[in-house]
Structure formats: structure tokens, C-alpha cells
Design an enzyme around this catalytic site. Structure first.
Site, mmCIF file in Angstrom:
data_model
loop_
_atom_site.group_PDB
_atom_site.id
_atom_site.type_symbol
_atom_site.label_atom_id
_atom_site.label_comp_id
_atom_site.label_asym_id
_atom_site.label_seq_id
_atom_site.Cartn_x
_atom_site.Cartn_y
_atom_site.Cartn_z
ATOM 1 N N SER A 133 6.368 -3.632 7.983
ATOM 2 C CA SER A 133 7.255 -2.540 8.370
ATOM 3 C C SER A 133 7.061 -1.378 7.417
ATOM 4 O O SER A 133 6.609 -1.552 6.274
ATOM 5 C CB SER A 133 8.716 -3.002 8.320
ATOM 6 O OG SER A 133 9.612 -1.915 8.467
ATOM 7 N N TYR A 146 16.364 -6.649 4.381
ATOM 8 C CA TYR A 146 15.117 -6.488 5.130
ATOM 9 C C TYR A 146 14.044 -5.871 4.248
ATOM 10 O O TYR A 146 12.887 -6.318 4.246
ATOM 11 C CB TYR A 146 15.379 -5.630 6.362
ATOM 12 C CG TYR A 146 14.224 -5.533 7.324
ATOM 13 C CD1 TYR A 146 13.870 -6.614 8.130
ATOM 14 C CD2 TYR A 146 13.485 -4.354 7.447
ATOM 15 C CE1 TYR A 146 12.814 -6.522 9.025
ATOM 16 C CE2 TYR A 146 12.440 -4.258 8.344
ATOM 17 C CZ TYR A 146 12.101 -5.342 9.121
ATOM 18 O OH TYR A 146 11.049 -5.252 10.006
#
Length: 275
Positions: A133, A146
Site C-alpha cells: 500500500s 494498517y
């Protein structure tokens, strides 16, 4: 001869798009999902499919064994994709919630790799592709769990790449920015499960977080469909010299450059304004 590729997290989003697309490019896909009903739907699409829950080591071992059996012991590729985001300020996040984030986003991927890597090494070839990501490159507020899992994944993958050198097994990272998937809905559910906004000093900011997670459509025009990850995935699986990293979406490319060029204090000021 068709090469077999196992994909995790195929119930929707990038995983489902990849499962549908790779068959059109000469690969035999073995799709996986954690829920039996999703596995059934994948099979109804004509895909080979196995049940595999990244939060459960026994399920990972069963799913890996079934995938190897379907591939006749010659599984060529793994696309580690199944993951979710746990929003919330780190000070409000129960330690168990952080453990759950790492169980699925990192530890489950590691356990699956350990099941499949020996056969790849014995064959002298194989590809592992890890879906990271933009939040594995830069940090943003209220995404600490995250962020931590994806930063860890980046370091894990870089290390494994060094250790696999000369083995014939190659590993790459895909680094998407905003992609149109069920990520927001899943993140909202995780937020409501673990965070109590009413008792937090971040209560006002959490209202904005919930509004963002409930909002339909793209983020400021930068969101791309799941299919944007297919071309990088195909290159990572098929090129004789796959790239170490494949940035996807303008925000990922932008922040990759800014991280290299800007002093950390200036970058912090930019990131602090991110919704």
C-alpha cells in the site's frame, strides 16, 4: 503448460479482479477466500477455489495443501492479497486489535509463504507477489495499525528478496493507493468493533473518519478500479526481471517521491492534512 497461481482474498476487490483476469493470460488460478460461501461463489464463476483464512494457521495449512494438490505439486505463483485496515488513533487501539491486524496482514502471509516456498525452491522457480500500500511508504493519522502492518510487510519482503537471490524464486511488491474495493466498508466495521469514539479525545476527528468510510466513490478523483493492479501483477509474474516495487495510482507515486526528497518535518506537515 499453464502455470498455477494461488491468490488470497478473492471474495471481492483486487483479489477477485486478479482471479478473473489471470486466466485470460495463460495462468490457472486457484482462488481463495476465508468464508465457505465465498468459495462456493468463486467455483460458480468457473474458478478453482479453496477455503483459506489468513487468521487461522490450521486453515492456512489446509488451504495450502489443497492448492498444491490442485496444482499437482507445481504451484508457480502466490499473490498475497487478503488484508484489511483497522482505523483508529493508536492510543485508543486495544492491543488485541493490533494483533488481529498483524495476524491477517503479515503473520498469515508469512505462514502461507512457509507452506509453499519449499516446493518452489525444489522446482528452482516461482513468483511471490505481495500486495502492499501507499501506507507502507508513508504514515497517516488514524491508520496506525494498517501503517504498521504494511511498513512491516515492506521490510519483510525486502529481506526475503535478499534471501531468495539465486534460488529462481522472485518476490515483488505491488503498492496501490486508493482503489475502489470493499476496503472502506471492512475498515468501518473494524473501527466500530474496537474503537469507542465517545471516550476519546479524537472524537471530532472520528466523525470525519466515519464519514469518509461511509462515502461512496473515489477519493478526490484519484481512486482507480481494482483492474489497475492487473498489469503490474502480470509483469511481476511473467517478466524475466520483475521489478521490486510496482506503484499503482498517482498518490503512491507522488508520496514515493516526496518521501525521498522532503525533510521529515515538511513531509509530516503535508501528511497531517490528509483526510
Amino acid at each position: 503448460m499453464s502455470r498455477f497461481v494461488l491468490i488470497t482474498g478473492c471474495s471481492s476487490g483486487i483479489g477477485l479482479a486478479a482471479a478473473k483476469a489471470l486466466g485470460q493470460h495463460g495462468y490457472t488460478v486457484i482462488a481463495s477466500a476465508r468464508k465457505a460461501e465465498d468459495v462456493t461463489q468463486l467455483r460458480q464463476l468457473g474458478l478453482l477455489a479453496v477455503e483459506l483464512d489468513l487468521a487461522n494457521e490450521a486453515s492456512i495449512e489446509r488451504g495450502a495443501a489443497e492448492a498444491q494438490a490442485l496444482a499437482g505439486g507445481r504451484l508457480y505463483g502466490l499473490f498475497n492479497n487478503g488484508a484489511y485496515g483497522q482505523p483508529g488513533a493508536l492510543e485508543d487501539l486495544p492491543t488485541q486489535a493490533l494483533r488481529e491486524q498483524f495476524d491477517i496482514n503479515l503473520f498469515g502471509w508469512h505462514h502461507l509463504i512457509r507452506q509453499l516456498l519449499p516446493a518452489m525452491l525444489a522446482a528452482g522457480e516461482g513468483r511471490i507477489v505481495q500486495n502492499s500500500s501507499v501506507l507502507g511508504l508513508v504514515a497517516m493519522k488514524y491508520r496506525g495499525a494498517y501503517n504498521a502492518s504494511k511498513f512491516a510487510l515492506e521490510g519483510y519482503t525486502d529481506t526475503l528478496r535478499l534471501e531468495l537471490a539465486g534460488s529462481g524464486v522472485q518476490i515483488s511488491l505491488i503498492e496501490p493507493g486508493p482503489i475502489d474495493t470493499r476496503f472502506r466498508a471492512n475498515a468501518r466495521a473494524a473501527f466500530l468493533r474496537h474503537i469507542d469514539p465517545a471516550t476519546s479525545r479524537h472524537q471530532a476527528a472520528y466523525q470525519q473518519t466515519l464519514s469518509r468510510l461511509e462515502r461512496e466513490g473515489g477519493a478526490r478523483g484519484f481512486t482507480l478500479p481494482s483492474e489497475a493492479c492487473i498489469a503490474p501483477l502480470l509483469h511481476a509474474l511473467g517478466s524475466p526481471r520483475p521489478k521490486h516495487r510496482y506503484p499503482v495510482t498517482f498518490p503512491t507515486r507522488l508520496f514515493g517521491v516526496l518521501r525521498r526528497l522532503l525533510p521529515s518535518r515538511l513531509l509530516d506537515r503535508i501528511l497531517a492534512k490528509s483526510a
